[in-house]
Design an enzyme around this catalytic site. Structure first.
Site, PDB file in Angstrom:
ATOM      1  N   PRO A 127       0.499  -0.813   0.312  1.00  0.00           N
ATOM      2  CG  PRO A 127      -1.262  -1.569   1.400  1.00  0.00           C
ATOM      3  CD  PRO A 127       0.300  -2.087   0.754  1.00  0.00           C
ATOM      4  CD  GLU A 128       3.284   2.768  -3.888  1.00  0.00           C
ATOM      5  OE1 GLU A 128       3.634   4.166  -4.680  1.00  0.00           O
ATOM      6  OE2 GLU A 128       3.958   2.193  -4.117  1.00  0.00           O
ATOM      7  CE  LYS A 157       5.489   4.154   0.959  1.00  0.00           C
ATOM      8  NZ  LYS A 157       6.015   3.220   0.916  1.00  0.00           N
TER       9      LYS A 157
END
Length: 268
Positions: A2-3, A59
């Site tokens: 996940p970014e 993040k």
């Protein structure tokens, strides 16, 4: 992994699902997900509280419990947050489960256990102590130029350095460089190139957020729609190249992302 767009989607999801619900208890299924806090301490600090707001920086996610207490979350490589009604089957790789007094629950599902859960007095203190850089969506042009001018290394490695700019990972750095026509191993970019790059970074991230990071809904002109072995550049049809840079697989177009500078390897 996940970014920023994926984490922003998670923030919106949490904001719509878990605010203002009294917490009944916190169950830690795997202590490896905890960062500088014990299961007992976490349960004590959350029980009876409510989540008042949710913030994101890069993040990282921050869930406000009270003025000087926040739950910190990092999704790592495979982490995700799942809000469930009563009776639903707990996700297979749940590492933390927050039960609310209304019977619903929030599961932190993380297959590879690279995520992190912790507590902090405030997001600003956490970011300062962790030496985490400015958020990629919020940093202004002048600050971005100042950071990049003062560092040595390839532009790809600089974009991935979370102490310089926070939120960009392997996929979105490839996309931004592709859209800007900059080779990932380029060094010493001029002011015009850097100004273009930060503008494109923000546009790419905003566009991905608008489609909830669903690559199939991104414009056809985006690299992420074609970023796979055998993929071709949507701009000029060239076969995309991929290689390892700093342990990450990097994709680029050899036609419009040509390497202009090729000095000796710099120390970071």
């Amino acid at each position: 992994m996940p970014e920023l767009p994926e984490v922003e989607s998670a923030r919106e999801y949490l904001e719509s699902a878990v605010l203002c619900q009294p917490i009944q208890e916190v169950l830690i299924r795997d202590e490896r997900i905890l960062s500088q806090v014990t299961p007992v301490k976490l349960n004590q600090c959350l029980t009876g509280k409510i989540f008042r707001s949710v913030q994101r920086h890069g993040k990282r996610l921050f869930l406000e419990l009270e003025e000087d207490l926040w739950l910190t979350l990092h999704l790592g490589m495979t982490g995700w947050l799942i809000y469930q009604d009563m009776g639903e089957v707990e996700p297979a790789h749940t590492r933390m489960l927050i039960r609310f007094q209304n019977g619903r629950r929030l599961a932190f599902d993380d297959l590879r256990i690279f995520g992190e859960v912790g507590l902090t007095e405030s997001p600003s203190i956490f970011l300062t102590e962790g030496k985490i850089g400015a958020d990629a969506l919020l940093i202004d042009r002048d600050d971005f130029l100042k950071i990049m001018r003062s560092r040595r290394g390839t532009i790809k490695s600089l974009l991935l350095n979370q102490r310089l700019i926070s939120g960009i990972g392997n996929l979105y750095s490839d996309e931004a460089l592709f859209q800007a026509g900059i080779h990932p191993q380029s060094r010493s970019l001029d002011e015009m190139q850097l100004s273009l790059l930060i503008s494109i970074i923000k546009d790419v991230l905003t566009t991905s957020i608008s489609v909830r990071a669903d690559f199939d809904r991104l414009p056809e002109s985006y690299l992420l729609r074609h970023r796979h072995p055998g993929g071709r550049c949507p701009r000029d049809g060239a076969l995309l190249q991929h290689e390892k840079l700093g342990g990450r697989t990097c994709y680029y177009c050899p036609e419009h992302q040509r390497l202009a500078d090729s000095g000796p390897e710099d120390e970071r």
